[in-house]
Scaffold this motif. Structure first.
Motif, PDB file in Angstrom:
ATOM      1  N   GLN A  40       0.828  -1.202   0.000  1.00 52.27           N
ATOM      2  CA  GLN A  40       0.000   0.000   0.000  1.00 52.27           C
ATOM      3  C   GLN A  40       0.868   1.260   0.000  1.00 52.27           C
ATOM      4  N   HIS A  44       0.829   4.098  -2.835  1.00 55.63           N
ATOM      5  CA  HIS A  44       0.552   5.501  -2.507  1.00 55.63           C
ATOM      6  C   HIS A  44       1.678   6.412  -3.022  1.00 55.63           C
ATOM      7  N   LEU A 122      -5.053  -0.326  -5.283  1.00 57.30           N
ATOM      8  CA  LEU A 122      -5.190   0.159  -3.901  1.00 57.30           C
ATOM      9  C   LEU A 122      -6.518  -0.303  -3.293  1.00 57.30           C
TER      10      LEU A 122
END
Length: 161
Positions: A40, A44, A122
């Motif tokens: 993650q 990001h 995501l």
């Protein structure tokens, strides 16, 4: 070609890790959660980089649009003044700027597709994280249930209930 000692060592270490994780499910769960968090974080970061790249492409497209407008006006001005060769060169420059704009636009669209794919990844990771959390709480609930069952069994044996 026979495996080298480093290949044997790597395989042995992987087997030991797998054996450790099988005998310690909570550590396996922690490792999986850490992997999800790392993934993650990476996604990001990539999303942030893509947003910066998109801003830069937008800026370049706007600059190109201003240049096309300016050179179109210059070409018209040269045509009105009878400087046809200069007007023709300005028109050629506008065509080159327009081609550059199309290429930037294609890059911008491709970036948009990559961004959508990244968002999908995501969302998928968030779903996996929720499932992992619910599984963990189910495992914890089951362990608590078994502990309570064991405690009640002890009470019955001791005549306390």
């Amino acid at each position: 070609m026979s495996p080298s000692w480093i290949d044997n060592l790597e395989r042995s270490l992987e087997e030991r890790l797998e054996q450790f994780l099988r005998s310690n499910p909570s550590q396996d769960q922690l490792l999986r959660e850490q992997h999800l968090q790392d993934r993650q974080r990476d996604l990001h970061n990539r999303r942030g980089q893509q947003q910066l790249q998109a801003r830069e492409l937008r800026r370049q497209l706007l600059t190109l649009a201003e240049q096309v407008q300016a050179w179109t006006q210059r070409g018209e001005k040269a045509r009105r003044a009878g400087a046809l060769e200069l007007a023709q060169r300005a028109d050629q420059h506008v065509v080159a700027l327009m081609q550059q704009g199309r290429e930037l636009w294609e890059e911008f669209e491709a970036l948009g597709l990559q961004f959508a794919e990244l968002e999908e990844q995501l969302n998928s990771l968030k779903t996996q994280e929720k499932q992992s959390t619910s599984r963990r709480s189910l495992d914890e609930d089951w362990a608590l249930f078994e502990a309570q069952q064991g405690l009640e069994e002890l009470r019955r044996r001791k005549g306390l209930s």
